[in-house]
Design a protein around this motif. Structure first.
Motif, PDB file in Angstrom:
ATOM      1  N   GLU A  90      42.919  41.194 -27.747  1.00 27.68           N
ATOM      2  CA  GLU A  90      42.408  41.321 -26.380  1.00 27.68           C
ATOM      3  C   GLU A  90      42.367  42.795 -25.952  1.00 27.68           C
ATOM      4  O   GLU A  90      41.536  43.183 -25.142  1.00 27.68           O
ATOM      5  CB  GLU A  90      43.285  40.541 -25.398  1.00 27.68           C
ATOM      6  CG  GLU A  90      43.204  39.046 -25.552  1.00 27.68           C
ATOM      7  CD  GLU A  90      44.184  38.336 -24.626  1.00 27.68           C
ATOM      8  OE1 GLU A  90      44.300  38.737 -23.443  1.00 27.68           O
ATOM      9  OE2 GLU A  90      44.833  37.383 -25.078  1.00 27.68           O
ATOM     10  N   LEU A  91      43.273  43.598 -26.506  1.00 30.65           N
ATOM     11  CA  LEU A  91      43.308  45.022 -26.172  1.00 30.65           C
ATOM     12  C   LEU A  91      42.051  45.734 -26.645  1.00 30.65           C
ATOM     13  O   LEU A  91      41.580  46.672 -25.992  1.00 30.65           O
ATOM     14  CB  LEU A  91      44.556  45.679 -26.778  1.00 30.65           C
ATOM     15  CG  LEU A  91      45.886  45.175 -26.240  1.00 30.65           C
ATOM     16  CD1 LEU A  91      47.043  45.782 -27.022  1.00 30.65           C
ATOM     17  CD2 LEU A  91      46.012  45.485 -24.750  1.00 30.65           C
ATOM     18  N   GLU A  92      41.512  45.303 -27.765  1.00 28.96           N
ATOM     19  CA  GLU A  92      40.264  45.893 -28.261  1.00 28.96           C
ATOM     20  C   GLU A  92      39.123  45.626 -27.286  1.00 28.96           C
ATOM     21  O   GLU A  92      38.301  46.495 -27.025  1.00 28.96           O
ATOM     22  CB  GLU A  92      39.914  45.341 -29.642  1.00 28.96           C
ATOM     23  CG  GLU A  92      40.848  45.753 -30.750  1.00 28.96           C
ATOM     24  CD  GLU A  92      40.733  47.216 -31.149  1.00 28.96           C
ATOM     25  OE1 GLU A  92      39.908  47.963 -30.574  1.00 28.96           O
ATOM     26  OE2 GLU A  92      41.496  47.626 -32.038  1.00 28.96           O
ATOM     27  N   PHE A  93      39.095  44.423 -26.713  1.00 21.20           N
ATOM     28  CA  PHE A  93      38.027  44.054 -25.779  1.00 21.20           C
ATOM     29  C   PHE A  93      38.104  44.855 -24.481  1.00 21.20           C
ATOM     30  O   PHE A  93      37.088  45.068 -23.826  1.00 21.20           O
ATOM     31  CB  PHE A  93      38.060  42.556 -25.470  1.00 21.20           C
ATOM     32  CG  PHE A  93      37.776  41.698 -26.664  1.00 21.20           C
ATOM     33  CD1 PHE A  93      36.598  41.840 -27.390  1.00 21.20           C
ATOM     34  CD2 PHE A  93      38.701  40.757 -27.091  1.00 21.20           C
ATOM     35  CE1 PHE A  93      36.339  41.058 -28.502  1.00 21.20           C
ATOM     36  CE2 PHE A  93      38.444  39.962 -28.207  1.00 21.20           C
ATOM     37  CZ  PHE A  93      37.269  40.123 -28.914  1.00 21.20           C
ATOM     38  N   MET A  94      39.297  45.293 -24.098  1.00 22.24           N
ATOM     39  CA  MET A  94      39.428  46.080 -22.867  1.00 22.24           C
ATOM     40  C   MET A  94      39.297  47.578 -23.134  1.00 22.24           C
ATOM     41  O   MET A  94      39.474  48.383 -22.230  1.00 22.24           O
ATOM     42  CB  MET A  94      40.734  45.767 -22.141  1.00 22.24           C
ATOM     43  CG  MET A  94      41.987  46.158 -22.874  1.00 22.24           C
ATOM     44  SD  MET A  94      43.509  45.750 -21.968  1.00 22.24           S
ATOM     45  CE  MET A  94      43.725  47.186 -20.958  1.00 22.24           C
ATOM     46  N   GLY A  95      38.976  47.961 -24.374  1.00 23.41           N
ATOM     47  CA  GLY A  95      38.765  49.365 -24.702  1.00 23.41           C
ATOM     48  C   GLY A  95      40.040  50.182 -24.719  1.00 23.41           C
ATOM     49  O   GLY A  95      40.073  51.315 -24.238  1.00 23.41           O
ATOM     50  N   ILE A  96      41.092  49.622 -25.287  1.00 24.96           N
ATOM     51  CA  ILE A  96      42.415  50.236 -25.254  1.00 24.96           C
ATOM     52  C   ILE A  96      42.419  51.673 -25.761  1.00 24.96           C
ATOM     53  O   ILE A  96      43.105  52.528 -25.219  1.00 24.96           O
ATOM     54  CB  ILE A  96      43.442  49.371 -26.035  1.00 24.96           C
ATOM     55  CG1 ILE A  96      44.883  49.874 -25.808  1.00 24.96           C
ATOM     56  CG2 ILE A  96      43.133  49.356 -27.519  1.00 24.96           C
ATOM     57  CD1 ILE A  96      45.434  49.553 -24.477  1.00 24.96           C
ATOM     58  N   ARG A  97      41.657  51.982 -26.755  1.00 24.90           N
ATOM     59  CA  ARG A  97      41.683  53.324 -27.351  1.00 24.90           C
ATOM     60  C   ARG A  97      41.199  54.406 -26.376  1.00 24.90           C
ATOM     61  O   ARG A  97      41.597  55.556 -26.475  1.00 24.90           O
ATOM     62  CB  ARG A  97      40.865  53.348 -28.632  1.00 24.90           C
ATOM     63  CG  ARG A  97      41.453  52.421 -29.691  1.00 24.90           C
ATOM     64  CD  ARG A  97      40.688  52.436 -30.987  1.00 24.90           C
ATOM     65  NE  ARG A  97      40.926  51.264 -31.803  1.00 24.90           N
ATOM     66  CZ  ARG A  97      42.062  50.953 -32.416  1.00 24.90           C
ATOM     67  NH1 ARG A  97      43.097  51.725 -32.273  1.00 24.90           N
ATOM     68  NH2 ARG A  97      42.172  49.873 -33.145  1.00 24.90           N
TER      69      ARG A  97
END
Length: 152
Positions: A90-97
């Motif tokens: 889910e962190l990838e979907f929120m643009g964590i990087r």
């Protein structure tokens, strides 16, 4: 340089004050993982960190939003609370990087829930209760982390 630091914090006010002291020692963008049981003082310490950088106003736990951003004069601070995270992807979907930049400090509560997606931390900070006091332990995981601990 030191890579481990321990302090006693007798109450919430000292926890806030230590958070402010920690932010003053962070001269470069830092990633701090916050560990501790529910109610251990992670958000209280984060409040001191963010207010120490000049924020005026509330600092709330981002339990439902996952991240709370703070735009300050010199820094962006991102306070993550991953307690309710269902899957690290889910962190990838929120643009964590995108949150981890050369102008941001990132404080992450419950980082183990984002394992495999989150970047490595510079400091692991653990809050535990000992009787009525809190014990804070900071472990440096990078050269930057060691530089921060040396200033405390």
């Amino acid at each position: 340089m030191i890579d481990l630091l321990t302090r006693k914090l007798v109450d919430a006010e000292q926890t806030v004050a230590f958070g402010s002291e920690l932010s003053a020692a962070c001269k470069e963008p830092v990633c701090i993982y916050l560990h501790g049981e529910l109610g251990a003082g992670k958000t209280t310490l984060t409040r001191g960190f963010i207010q120490g950088l000049g924020h005026v106003g509330n600092v709330k736990s981002p339990t439902y939003t996952l991240v709370e951003p703070y735009e300050l004069a010199d820094w962006q601070v991102y306070h993550f609370d991953l307690y309710r995270l269902g899957d690290p992807e889910e962190l990838e979907f929120m643009g964590i990087r995108d949150y981890f930049s050369d102008k941001s400090h990132c404080l992450v509560e419950w980082p183990e829930r984002g394992e495999g997606v989150l970047p490595n931390s510079d400091i692991d900070l653990t809050l535990t209760y000992v009787d009525q006091e809190r014990l804070v332990e900071l472990k440096a995981n990078s050269e930057l982390g060691k530089r921060v601990l040396a200033l405390l």
